[in-house]
Design an enzyme around this catalytic site. Structure first.
Site, short mmCIF file in Angstrom:
data_model
loop_
_atom_site.label_atom_id
_atom_site.label_comp_id
_atom_site.label_asym_id
_atom_site.label_seq_id
_atom_site.Cartn_x
_atom_site.Cartn_y
_atom_site.Cartn_z
N LYS A 1 0.83 -1.20 0.00
CA LYS A 1 0.00 0.00 0.00
C LYS A 1 0.87 1.26 0.00
CE LYS A 1 -1.92 -1.58 3.68
NZ LYS A 1 -2.73 -1.87 4.88
N GLY B 1 -7.40 2.96 11.26
CA GLY B 1 -8.23 1.87 10.76
C GLY B 1 -8.20 1.70 9.25
N THR B 2 -7.32 2.42 8.57
CA THR B 2 -7.26 2.34 7.11
C THR B 2 -6.97 0.92 6.64
OG1 THR B 2 -6.40 4.60 7.07
CG2 THR B 2 -6.19 3.33 5.05
N GLY B 3 -5.91 0.32 7.19
CA GLY B 3 -5.53 -1.03 6.74
C GLY B 3 -6.57 -2.07 7.09
N CYS B 4 -7.19 -1.93 8.26
CA CYS B 4 -8.24 -2.88 8.67
C CYS B 4 -9.40 -2.84 7.69
CB CYS B 4 -8.72 -2.57 10.08
SG CYS B 4 -7.44 -2.56 11.33
N THR C 1 -6.73 8.80 9.83
CA THR C 1 -6.51 7.59 9.01
C THR C 1 -6.44 6.33 9.86
OG1 THR C 1 -4.12 8.06 9.09
CG2 THR C 1 -5.34 8.83 7.16
#
Length: 439
Positions: free
Chosen positions: A177, A213-216, A211
């Protein structure tokens, strides 16, 4: 006949602040029309500023959670998040092998605050036991650097890291990412191990500190797509769209990194629909009176906004001019002649008072404005500037002076009368009643 619902499982930790972990995953599953289930791996005492404490769940309980839902409800796809220790990873790998569902691995190593969420001695277990089971693995730049040993400064570095992770640990697809890189766009590098193909996911970089919690949410969205039977690439592309929207409409909560907003995927559509219905009802109430509301410059009309956090965007102001109504044109989110003025007023209004959602503008018609002012609580404001600042300043001054929000603001310098309210039907009712009183 029984309806088959897509079902997805999150195997992850609990963020007590609600921004990441299983709470973010379940929001994302729900937003994408997937039934969500949980196998909890750890409880964290966490907020937007950082992680205060962590309590791991016994590995046997994690296995039991997965087995319980798999035996009864079924699992169409799953994702992993926080797996903090080697014993937890070994148990998760064991149960995944047993049931064989498609797996998305988000190799969570740190919270957004930088606090560690994985023990150092667990990295090798992650590489050896968990990532090889993944259909898709979604490291950010620091995680990809830890997994690959490659220092990532640009897209070429990201491609090298993605390929190395795929070749060494054998997940089907690796996504490095691009959120930690720089540039006008956020670019994710996607590598397909079987074909050796690279693809890119691009989105405008959004300037926000919220941002968490973006990856979750991104990995949960991929798992949701897989659970619905979508191809891996279609699941990944849709997940990029969802997370871009979730960041755009992120939530300014707490004093640190606020959470992203995966519910925007459905809320934005629902609120826009409600706003259009509300505006349609309002127009029906005043349609017979529109001719007397039209000024020579075509500045008047009625507008409604979506609630925060969506009201910040001009495209989320639904407006229609008096001329549009007179000509029988449909209500649309794309405003036409005179509409930009309505949009600026609406955005300025809602920024000053989030309870106000709609306004009605009558411009330049002195006799009509005088009649309406006699029937409504109206605050006179004499100043200059653009429409956004005028309505914002006028409302703030009116509340200080009157102790409440008035029915209307009269901008005397440009002779604009703005009736404000909590809905389009409410402001239309104020107009209709005022005309009945003063006829």
């Amino acid at each position: 006949m029984a309806v088959k619902l897509p079902k997805a499982l999150t195997i992850a930790g609990l963020d007590s602040g609600g921004g990441a972990g299983i709470t973010a995953d379940l929001k994302t599953f729900h937003a994408m029309g997937v039934y969500g289930m949980v196998a909890l791996t750890a409880v964290t005492a966490q907020n937007t500023l950082g992680v205060k404490a962590v309590q791991e769940v016994d590995p046997s309980i994690i296995e039991a959670q997965v087995n319980a839902v798999a035996e009864d409800i079924g699992i169409d796809a799953a994702k992993t998040g926080m797996l903090s220790s080697s014993p937890i990873m070994e148990s998760v790998a064991k149960v995944i092998k047993r049931w064989g569902f498609p797996l998305v691995v988000d190799p969570v190593m740190y919270a957004k605050s930088g606090d560690p969420l994985m023990r150092r001695d667990a990295m090798e277990t992650l590489r050896r036991a968990v990532i090889p089971l993944a259909k898709v693995v979604t490291p950010n730049v620091p995680e990809a650097e830890s997994l690959s040993g490659v220092s990532i400064r640009n897209l070429d570095d990201a491609r090298i890291a993605a390929k190395r992770i795929a070749e060494e640990f054998h997940p089907e697809i690796v996504i490095v990412k691009g959120g930690h890189l720089t540039g006008a766009e956020s670019i994710d590098v996607v590598y397909f191990r079987d074909s050796g193909e690279f693809r890119e996911l691009r989105a405008p970089r959004i300037n926000t500190g919220n941002t968490h919690g973006t990856g979750c949410s991104f990995s949960a969205a991929i798992a949701a797509g897989l659970a619905k039977g979508m191809s891996a690439w279609d699941s990944i592309r849709q997940a990029k769209e969802l997370i871009t929207m979730a960041i755009q409409y992120s939530l300014p909560l707490g004093h640190g990194h606020g959470p992203v907003n995966p519910m925007s995927w459905i809320e934005l559509r629902a609120y826009r629909y409600d706003a259009i219905v509300d505006l349609g009802n309002a127009v029906s109430m005043i349609k017979g009176k529109v001719r007397e509301l039209i000024d020579p410059q075509g500045n008047g009309g009625i507008a409604t906004t979506l609630p925060p956090p969506y009201a910040v965007n001009p495209s989320n102001v639904i407006s229609v001019t008096w001329r549009d109504i007179e000509e029988g044109l449909p209500i649309n989110v794309v405003t036409r002649s005179g509409g930009n003025r309505l949009v600026k007023y609406a955005l300025g209004m809602v920024s000053g008072n989030s309870r106000l959602r709609a306004l009605l503008l009558i411009s330049g018609l002195s006799n009509l404005i005088s009649r309406i002012k006699n029937a409504l609580t109206t605050y006179e404001y004499d100043s200059s500037g653009d429409e956004y600042r005028l309505i914002n300043s006028a409302l703030n001054e009116a509340v200080r002076s009157l102790g409440k929000v008035p029915d209307a603001i009269h901008l005397t310098s440009i002779n604009d009368l703005i009736i404000v309210g909590e809905s389009a039907t409410a402001v239309s009712s104020k107009l209709v009643n005022s005309l009945l009183v003063t006829r």
